[in-house]
Design a protein around this motif. Sequence first.
Motif, PDB file in Angstrom:
ATOM      1  N   HIS A  18       0.812  -1.257  -0.017  1.00 21.48           N
ATOM      2  CA  HIS A  18       0.052  -0.056   0.061  1.00 21.48           C
ATOM      3  C   HIS A  18       0.941   1.198  -0.045  1.00 21.48           C
ATOM      4  O   HIS A  18       1.548   1.270   0.958  1.00 21.48           O
ATOM      5  CB  HIS A  18      -0.957   0.057   1.247  1.00 21.48           C
ATOM      6  N   LYS A  19       0.912   2.115  -0.987  1.00 28.79           N
ATOM      7  CA  LYS A  19       1.751   3.257  -1.256  1.00 28.79           C
ATOM      8  C   LYS A  19       0.861   4.287  -1.525  1.00 28.79           C
ATOM      9  O   LYS A  19       0.083   4.111  -2.481  1.00 28.79           O
ATOM     10  CB  LYS A  19       2.730   3.007  -2.362  1.00 28.79           C
ATOM     11  N   LYS A  20       0.835   5.623  -0.947  1.00 29.64           N
ATOM     12  CA  LYS A  20       0.428   6.693  -1.363  1.00 29.64           C
ATOM     13  C   LYS A  20       1.240   7.872  -1.139  1.00 29.64           C
ATOM     14  O   LYS A  20       1.754   8.006   0.202  1.00 29.64           O
ATOM     15  CB  LYS A  20      -1.039   6.861  -0.364  1.00 29.64           C
ATOM     16  N   GLN A  21       1.369   8.676  -1.902  1.00 23.23           N
ATOM     17  CA  GLN A  21       2.329  10.043  -1.900  1.00 23.23           C
ATOM     18  C   GLN A  21       1.563  11.276  -1.878  1.00 23.23           C
ATOM     19  O   GLN A  21       1.368  11.324  -2.953  1.00 23.23           O
ATOM     20  CB  GLN A  21       3.599   9.524  -2.871  1.00 23.23           C
ATOM     21  N   THR A  22       1.427  11.810  -0.818  1.00 22.53           N
ATOM     22  CA  THR A  22       0.709  13.096  -1.020  1.00 22.53           C
ATOM     23  C   THR A  22       1.713  14.139  -0.640  1.00 22.53           C
ATOM     24  O   THR A  22       2.657  13.665   0.215  1.00 22.53           O
ATOM     25  CB  THR A  22      -0.411  13.223  -0.274  1.00 22.53           C
TER      26      THR A  22
ATOM     27  N   GLY B 193       3.828  10.240   3.385  1.00 21.31           N
ATOM     28  CA  GLY B 193       2.932   9.418   2.636  1.00 21.31           C
ATOM     29  C   GLY B 193       2.431   8.336   3.357  1.00 21.31           C
ATOM     30  O   GLY B 193       2.616   8.400   4.636  1.00 21.31           O
ATOM     31  N   GLN B 194       2.140   7.352   2.689  1.00 17.26           N
ATOM     32  CA  GLN B 194       1.640   6.238   3.580  1.00 17.26           C
ATOM     33  C   GLN B 194       2.426   5.063   3.087  1.00 17.26           C
ATOM     34  O   GLN B 194       2.295   4.752   1.687  1.00 17.26           O
ATOM     35  CB  GLN B 194      -0.005   5.997   3.214  1.00 17.26           C
TER      36      GLN B 194
END
Length: 696
Positions: A494-498, A502-503
């Motif tokens: 699970h990868k999220k870059q804001t 990030g996550q």
Amino acid sequence: MASDLSKYRNIGIFAHVDAGKTTTTERILKLTGKIHKTGEVHEGESTMDFMDQEAERGITIQSAATTCAWKGHRLNVIDTPGHVDFTIEVYRSLKVLDGGIGVFCGSGGVEPQSETNWRYANESEVSRLIYVNKLDRMGADFYRVVKQVEDVLAATPLVMVLPIGIEDEFKGVVDLLTQKAWYWPDEKDPENYSIEEPPAEMADQIAEWREKLIETAVEQDDDLMEKYLEGEEPSIDELKSCIRKGTLNLSFFPTYCGSSFKNKGLQLVLDAVVDYLPDPTQVDPQPEVDLEGNETGKVATVDINGPLRALAFKIMDDRFGALTFIRVYSGEIRKGDTILNTFTGKTERVGRMVEMHANDRNELDYAHAGDIVAIIGMKDTQTGHTLCDPKNPATLEPMVFPDPVISIAIAPKDKGSAEKLGVALGKMIKEDPSFRVETDEDSGETIMKGMGELHLDIKVDILKRTHGIDVIVGEPQVAYRETITKPVTDTYTHKKQTGGSGQFARIDYTIEPGEAGSGFTFESTVTGGNVPREFWPAVESGFKKMMNRGVLAGFPCLDVKVNLQDGAFHAVDSSAVAYELAAQAAYRQSMPKAGPQLLEPIMKVDVFSPEDNVGDVIGDLNRRRGMIKSQEPGATGVRIKADVPLSEMFGYIGTLRTMTSGRGQFSMEFLQYSPCPRNVADEVIKEVQEREAAKK
């Protein structure tokens, strides 16, 4: 309050629908109520006049347990439900009773439903008297009913009285012990009776039945039997002690007759309650279990000086608020005491305590072992919970409530009733723990869940009659479940870059079928800190939340085991939330690969069928995909036991009645979840998809 326990009788009056249970209970209260309240009898004004207006509701309100007195003894009369679907209720009221009166209709005799209740009472080993009511009715025949008790119930009735006249001519009864006749000339007044010599033409009949009575009774005492065989007749007191002994050990059931409606014959039944039914100390004590539900080997002996043990056996709502009826098994309970509910683990304070008398109530400060009282305003106590001394806790029975297996959607007919409906359902859940209610999140429908079609039918009826709410009822739905059949090893990142942090979370895991009945289990075998230990609960929680919606048709998933084997984390971007989201996505990714399978509830069905129809009944159960387990021939027919999927049992009672000309009956309870055959599963999945599409 008399504390001499030998003067207590906790009795239930049980019968099938329409044997005259209500009238009998009401007449007993009338006869005994006058004695209880000396000096307060309003002349000419019967205590029970309110019965007519409250015929349907009245008896249910007042007689969950009513206390009255007869000849210096205290009788607690407990109402037991007649309905087979409420096995939980019937069982629970039998637990609280020490003895009972089985009421049979003089013309209808032993009905199928009376058999089921009789069987429960046998299993609970409750001593009983038999009372054949309605002898004034057309077609009444006391001797036929006595024969039916022998044949259908395979029980030994000990005939104690004979009727004088029958149907319109029914005048009174002959007491076989004293050989005297009791006559009630005035139908309205049970107190107005005369005791005379019996009619001369009955002499032979009386001699024959009296001899039967003595022969059966003296079997309980070898010395008396020897004397009797030598020609010496036992005294009435000796006979009474034999009858009491045989009644307590269930060798036979003293049998009486009368007409409750016409006020004839009940005094002798009340005398028999005092003479032959057990007091609280003469009944096997309740086994205690610890808080985990294991038997401790201790029992709650009926003892005023023991630790407090009480069972809440019925919850009722009346105009004074919620009443919790409890049976105190041991110890004592005082107003203002703090008591522990072992089921919830919470303590409650005893505010007001009352005992019921017909339609009045007496405030109490104190109750002790053997008593049956009602506590007003208990918050969290439900039917079947144990109340005990907080310093010395124990549970009287592990409360096992089967999960509901059938649901129907209901909606109030008019918008205004929605709030009323919520309140009414809340009360009904408290009263019956096998009944559940929830709201469907997508459609906003109210869903009622229960143990069978009849169970829910009756709930709809209660809403209408008791609470005055008309509802629209949907089609019954079966509670399916899902599971998986093969293991899958998989990985998910699970990868999220804001902007900002990030996550990130990666998990390597195996999803596999768990042990039957294990529900959901989770373990982690991660080593070397690739997934830090503090994130393991988040992974578990992510998977667990998803188990409520299976991938086939959205039914809850059973018996799945997840093993977290490895993964990766990021010092800045990893968080509990990231791991939880990873687990949820991993579930969606891997479950469809794990051979998902639909499970259906299988019911343990117990059918009674007359001999002639057994072939048809078995053929029909086979067509319903039933597995026949056993056939036991009984006195009047055959009991067939089978395991049948619930989805095939809708409307069964109608089919069974048609096949057996109304003589067949059945009861069913949940057994287990088993895999659904492919063709059935496809149908169910298709239906669910159509329903979902229709909602959109």
